[in-house]
Design a protein around this motif. Structure first.
Motif, short mmCIF file in Angstrom:
data_model
loop_
_atom_site.label_atom_id
_atom_site.label_comp_id
_atom_site.label_asym_id
_atom_site.label_seq_id
_atom_site.Cartn_x
_atom_site.Cartn_y
_atom_site.Cartn_z
N LEU A 1 35.62 34.46 28.35
CA LEU A 1 35.83 35.95 27.66
C LEU A 1 34.36 36.57 27.38
N VAL A 2 33.45 35.78 26.65
CA VAL A 2 32.13 36.27 26.12
C VAL A 2 31.25 36.51 27.34
N GLY A 3 31.11 35.68 28.18
CA GLY A 3 30.50 35.78 29.59
C GLY A 3 30.92 36.94 30.31
N GLY A 4 32.05 36.88 30.59
CA GLY A 4 32.67 38.13 31.41
C GLY A 4 32.42 39.60 30.70
N MET A 5 32.48 39.70 29.50
CA MET A 5 32.60 40.93 28.82
C MET A 5 30.85 41.17 28.84
N ALA B 1 35.00 42.99 38.34
CA ALA B 1 35.41 41.51 38.57
C ALA B 1 34.89 40.74 37.27
N SER B 2 34.16 41.19 36.57
CA SER B 2 33.76 40.53 35.26
C SER B 2 34.88 40.97 34.11
N LEU B 3 35.26 41.86 34.11
CA LEU B 3 36.24 42.36 33.47
C LEU B 3 37.63 41.66 33.70
N SER B 4 37.84 41.50 35.03
CA SER B 4 38.89 40.55 35.32
C SER B 4 38.75 39.00 35.15
N PHE B 5 37.67 38.62 35.16
CA PHE B 5 37.30 37.32 35.00
C PHE B 5 37.56 36.71 33.36
N ALA B 6 37.26 37.94 32.62
CA ALA B 6 37.48 37.82 31.00
C ALA B 6 38.97 38.03 30.76
#
Length: 431
Positions: A308-312, A339-344
């Motif tokens: 969550l934190v890394g993706g955001m 892609a990072s938003l989806s990861f989180a």
């Protein structure tokens, strides 16, 4: 053979949730892609179009909390069949609108139906998947939104080019009605399979705390009592920030590419779909990573919060898109952000099931969280429309705001959300 059928059924269930989410986002993106054509035909300026784009989010957001309560009461078979059927009807009626008022009304009613979608998907994943696989299950249904966003660009552009924007709404509405019928006849809770695979069913029920003995000992927590927990507020703030950026892609992104970057309708359906395409494996990777960390000895808090934190934090690069001139670099930044938003994002729905004090609170917490998250849809659509009018078409301020909120969301998940475990029952929670 029977036990194999039970194991396969969970993937059928999550696959159906994936399809429903894809249809959901095709229906949402339909309006964004058709926006220039609708503005021209109905004579709407940027502010009016911003209001039309935001209308859906008002009912979608404010119906989230009652929808979550409703899902926990009636179950996902009823809730999803009703929700998808409802929103599909009003997707089709959008294509019949001839005035600003009719357009607003159709979008209001669309939001009512779609409000039950994401909490229902989360409840279905909770019902059918053990904890160690819930991350990938949630990432699969969550990626349906990215697939829908990606497919909508070439699909809707093609339909509009042949039969106009009105026909695109009618066709996508018909697809949703067909899905609702299939779901009604297909879906059953795992309890219905006890005679087929009793050991697998009992293991699922025991893990989620629904064995008779465990259920009898579980204290009650009122729906209102959920608001007493800091973790619930942390999830609300985090999803608001995440969705603020994601909804830019779903609402104003096509207009940005056409009006600011000079994309044609054809280019929109090819290069324009790259960020959404990259976001699909990004979400799967987020679910896989958190499950991998959990299986290899890390706590649920470490596993879920890392993603969550890394993706955001990484998704905040969306702010840089307003400052680069090269279109390919701009698209690359958009793709990394999405892609990072989806990861989180795939992990937000895992946490809902893991912090719920009882199984009867899963969809309720999901609805509360998604209510706050979709207030962002109201803000980003209306705020962007106003900023375009004030700044004579510049997207700099909306993109900068989206980047800043990504950082704020990371801080919320890191500091406000507590340990990822069932919320401790408080004596005052039901008073």
């Amino acid at each position: 053979m029977m036990q194999s059928h039970f194991k396969n059924m969970r993937w059928v269930v999550i696959g159906m949730c994936f399809l429903a989410n894809a249809i959901n986002y095709i229906d949402r993106a339909n309006l964004a892609i058709a926006a220039p054509h609708i503005q021209a035909e109905l004579g709407l300026d940027a502010v009016a179009m911003g209001l039309v784009l935001s209308a859906f989010f008002w009912t979608y957001a404010f119906c989230q909390m009652p929808a979550g309560w409703f899902i926990d009461k009636v179950g996902v078979r009823v809730s999803l069949a009703f929700a998808v059927g409802w929103w599909s009807v009003f997707t089709a009626t959008t294509g019949l609108a001839h005035t600003f008022g009719h357009m607003i009304g159709s979008r209001f009613l669309l939001g009512v139906g779609e409000s039950a979608a994401m909490p229902s998907f989360a409840k279905a994943a909770y019902n059918w998947f053990p904890r160690r696989e819930r991350g990938i299950a949630c990432s699969i249904f969550d990626s349906g939104s990215r697939v829908g966003s990606a497919l909508s660009l070439p699909l809707i552009a093609l339909i509009i080019s042949y039969i106009g924007w009105r026909g695109s709404f009618i066709i996508t509405g018909a697809i949703g009605i067909l899905w609702a019928l299939v779901w009604w006849f297909l879906y059953r809770d795992p309890e219905k399979y006890r005679h087929i695979a009793p050991e697998q069913v009992d293991a699922l029920l025991a893990e989620r705390g629904t064995a008779d003995a465990a259920q009898a000992e579980t204290p009650r927590v009122s729906w209102k009592g959920l608001f007493r927990y800091r973790t619930v507020w942390g999830l609300m703030i985090g999803l608001f920030c995440l969705n603020f950026a994601i909804y830019f892609f779903i609402t104003w992104f096509p207009s940005y590419l056409m009006e600011t970057r000079g994309f044609s309708l054809k280019a929109l359906g090819t290069l324009g779909m790259l960020p959404a395409l990259l976001a699909i494996p990004g979400g799967w990777l987020g679910g896989f990573t958190s499950d991998y960390l959990l299986r290899h000895g890390h706590t649920a808090t470490v596993a879920r919060k890392t993603c969550l934190v890394g993706g955001m934090l990484l998704s905040s690069c969306i702010a840089l898109c307003a400052f680069v001139d090269n279109i390919y670099l701009c698209l690359a930044l958009f793709a990394v952000s999405y892609a990072s938003l989806s990861f989180a994002g795939s992990n937000t729905w895992v946490i809902v099931g893991e912090i719920a004090p009882t199984p009867g609170h899963v969809a309720s917490i999901g609805g509360i969280m998604n209510f706050a998250g979709n207030l962002a849809g109201i803000f980003i659509t209306t705020f962007t429309g106003v900023m375009l009018t004030v700044t004579q078409g510049s997207f700099l301020i909306p993109l900068a705001a989206a980047g800043a909120l990504c950082v704020l969301g990371a801080l919320s998940y890191l500091f406000l959300v507590g340990r990822v475990e069932p919320l401790a029952v408080r004596e005052s929670a039901d008073r």
